[in-house]
Design a protein around this motif. Structure first.
Motif, PDB file in Angstrom:
ATOM      1  N   PHE A 196       0.850  -1.193   0.000  1.00 24.95           N
ATOM      2  CA  PHE A 196       0.000   0.000   0.000  1.00 24.95           C
ATOM      3  C   PHE A 196       0.887   1.245   0.000  1.00 24.95           C
ATOM      4  N   PRO A 197       1.532   1.554  -1.116  1.00 25.71           N
ATOM      5  CA  PRO A 197       2.462   2.692  -1.135  1.00 25.71           C
ATOM      6  C   PRO A 197       1.750   4.010  -0.888  1.00 25.71           C
ATOM      7  N   PHE A 198       2.495   4.960  -0.360  1.00 25.30           N
ATOM      8  CA  PHE A 198       1.977   6.314  -0.164  1.00 25.30           C
ATOM      9  C   PHE A 198       1.656   6.929  -1.528  1.00 25.30           C
ATOM     10  N   ASP A 199       0.564   7.665  -1.595  1.00 31.35           N
ATOM     11  CA  ASP A 199       0.071   8.178  -2.872  1.00 31.35           C
ATOM     12  C   ASP A 199       0.814   9.462  -3.250  1.00 31.35           C
ATOM     13  N   SER A 200       1.964   9.294  -3.873  1.00 26.67           N
ATOM     14  CA  SER A 200       2.820  10.434  -4.204  1.00 26.67           C
ATOM     15  C   SER A 200       2.300  11.238  -5.387  1.00 26.67           C
ATOM     16  N   LYS A 201       1.388  10.675  -6.173  1.00 25.96           N
ATOM     17  CA  LYS A 201       0.818  11.427  -7.291  1.00 25.96           C
ATOM     18  C   LYS A 201      -0.241  12.407  -6.796  1.00 25.96           C
TER      19      LYS A 201
END
Length: 304
Positions: free
Chosen positions: A164-169
């Protein structure tokens, strides 16, 4: 063993917190300090990089303006995760209710002690206040289940951070990364606040218009899944919470000079909820209309 990821903007603070970690963590560890001074990136991007660099199964994401007071805290955290494989995130401050109305993890309109679970020595950077010990443990537990934790310090399993990666976009700054990560993890793992780790946090955070801009982005993404709670809701309690919350958000957006269209857009996104009737969002529209048409006096005007 634990990997500790820090997004660093101050070399002096980093040196101080690194020494504090070495003196208190009590287990094999690595500090992954990513220098974010020269070409600043959003914290989501930095944290994703740190998670990929981590060598150990547990990863701790923390601010650098922290002083941990608990000896052997690494073992405390490791044992929490070892005892219950269903636990996905552990923090030291969090909320048991995440509203549909755009707000942070601390739900003031939730008129219950269960809106807040925390054990933090809170310092103040933006307000002239004395340090306080923010201790809220309404159920008298060692671990309390919550929906979201505060990003000042939290730990997770490395495989969860990668899944669940951090939403960098979406989130390119330094707000809402903690809420977004928790809302991704919440349907799959338990999120907990521990009272067995104590730390001092030097800053209370700056909840300004820039913060609200990011909250609005977050809620556009997550409105369909909100509200969420770990507390038992009785009768119309959830409806009443959200009605108060939407009124507050509408009024704050007016104070901060958001356009009528922007406020309408916020309410429209909120109507995508699948967790409760959208009648409460309609109440928000009505409140906005009454304020715009001066049918209701603006709250600040009532005190003049």
């Amino acid at each position: 063993m634990i990997s500790i990821v820090i997004c660093s903007a101050d070399q002096a603070e980093l040196s101080k917190v690194s020494e504090n970690i070495r003196q208190t963590v009590g287990i094999p560890h690595e500090i992954i300090a990513i220098d974010n001074r020269a070409t600043p990136r959003g914290i989501c991007e930095v944290y994703n990089e740190g998670a990929k660099m981590a060598r150990f199964d547990l990863v701790c994401f923390m601010h650098e303006d922290i002083e941990i007071r608990t000896e052997n805290w690494g073992a405390v955290v490791s044992q929490i995760f070892e005892r219950d494989p269903a636990i996905g995130i552990v923090g030291v401050a969090g909320g048991g209710y995440k509203s549909l109305a755009p707000e942070g993890w601390y739900q003031l309109e939730f008129h219950s002690e269960e809106r807040s679970y925390q054990n933090v020595l809170q310092g103040y950077k933006f307000n002239e206040k004395e340090e306080i010990h923010a201790y809220h443990n309404p159920r008298n537990e060692r671990l309390s289940r919550v929906v979201c934790v505060d990003g000042l310090w939290f730990c997770t399993r490395r495989d969860i951070a990668l899944r669940f990666p951090f939403d960098s976009k979406l989130l390119t700054g330094f707000h809402c990364y903690d809420l977004d990560f928790c809302l991704s993890v919440f349907p799959h793992y338990k999120i907990m606040v521990t009272y067995d780790v104590l730390m001092k946090h030097a800053s209370e955070g700056n909840f300004n218009k820039q913060w609200l801009d990011q909250i609005l982005k977050l809620h556009k993404k997550w409105s369909y899944a909100l509200p969420q709670t770990t507390s038992v809701m009785r009768g119309n309690e959830m409806y009443d919470i959200e009605k108060r919350s939407f009124k507050k958000v509408v009024e704050q957006m007016i104070r901060w000079k958001y356009s009528y269209w922007q406020i309408q857009t916020m309410l429209w996104h909120s109507s995508k909820t699948k967790q409760m009737s959208t009648r409460v969002v309609f109440k928000g529209f009505v409140h906005l209309l009454k304020l715009k048409l001066h049918i209701l006096p603006f709250p600040d005007e009532q005190r003049t």
